[in-house]
Design an enzyme around this catalytic site. Sequence first.
Site, PDB file in Angstrom:
ATOM      1  N   HIS A 156      42.643  40.510  43.843  1.00 29.76           N
ATOM      2  CA  HIS A 156      43.179  39.568  44.835  1.00 29.76           C
ATOM      3  C   HIS A 156      44.324  38.745  44.239  1.00 29.76           C
ATOM      4  O   HIS A 156      45.407  38.647  44.820  1.00 29.76           O
ATOM      5  CB  HIS A 156      42.028  38.664  45.290  1.00 29.76           C
ATOM      6  N   GLU A 157      44.072  38.148  43.072  1.00 30.66           N
ATOM      7  CA  GLU A 157      45.067  37.256  42.465  1.00 30.66           C
ATOM      8  C   GLU A 157      46.266  38.018  41.927  1.00 30.66           C
ATOM      9  O   GLU A 157      47.409  37.563  42.057  1.00 30.66           O
ATOM     10  CB  GLU A 157      44.413  36.426  41.352  1.00 30.66           C
TER      11      GLU A 157
END
Length: 206
Positions: free
Chosen positions: A23-24
């Site tokens: 995600h990051e």
Amino acid sequence: MSNTYLLELLVRALILVAVIPVHECAHGVVACWMGDNTARDLGRNTLNPFVHLDPFGSTMLLLTGLGWARPVPIDTRGFRNPKAGMAITALAGPVANILLAWVLLAVYKLLGPLLYQLPALPFLFAIIIRNTVYLAVFNLIPIPPLDGSRLLTAILPDRLYYTIMRYERVVMGVMMLALFTGILNLPIGGIADAILLLLDRLTFFL
């Protein structure tokens, strides 16, 4: 302590070390594509979970199943169109979650008979896929430090955005209460289930 609860904790730990980094990292990579190299220069374009984990957000994820990482630093001055660049970068994380869930669902369907050789594996796969989509939906809530707050930056006029952010602590406190009481589970679950149904239909060929 039940076996189901232990499996749930295992899933949440796996989410922390495997799903959160995807995600990051997606935020940082897309920011680079859009013209801002801040995340890359600070070493955030990596799948190393320890670079991304936020102590409080990680604790919340382990306790409630929903949490967050350290926000990826973004400098909109690097974007040709700052508002569009911020919106696309903010969406990158939740979209990466959904794409990851889709891939995991495809693997789950392909390996179905093999997974059932170990009784816990189908349950483990199903919970990971579901929680991955849950996190995507949760992160779109427009409250800092979630991605939805960055979407607000891109969509709303600056004056209105800063007016809303004046109540940031109050809204954050309400969200914490909602997490612990499970109030958020119903709306997040409904949206997540609709996305999961769509992903299931997109893997109809398996």
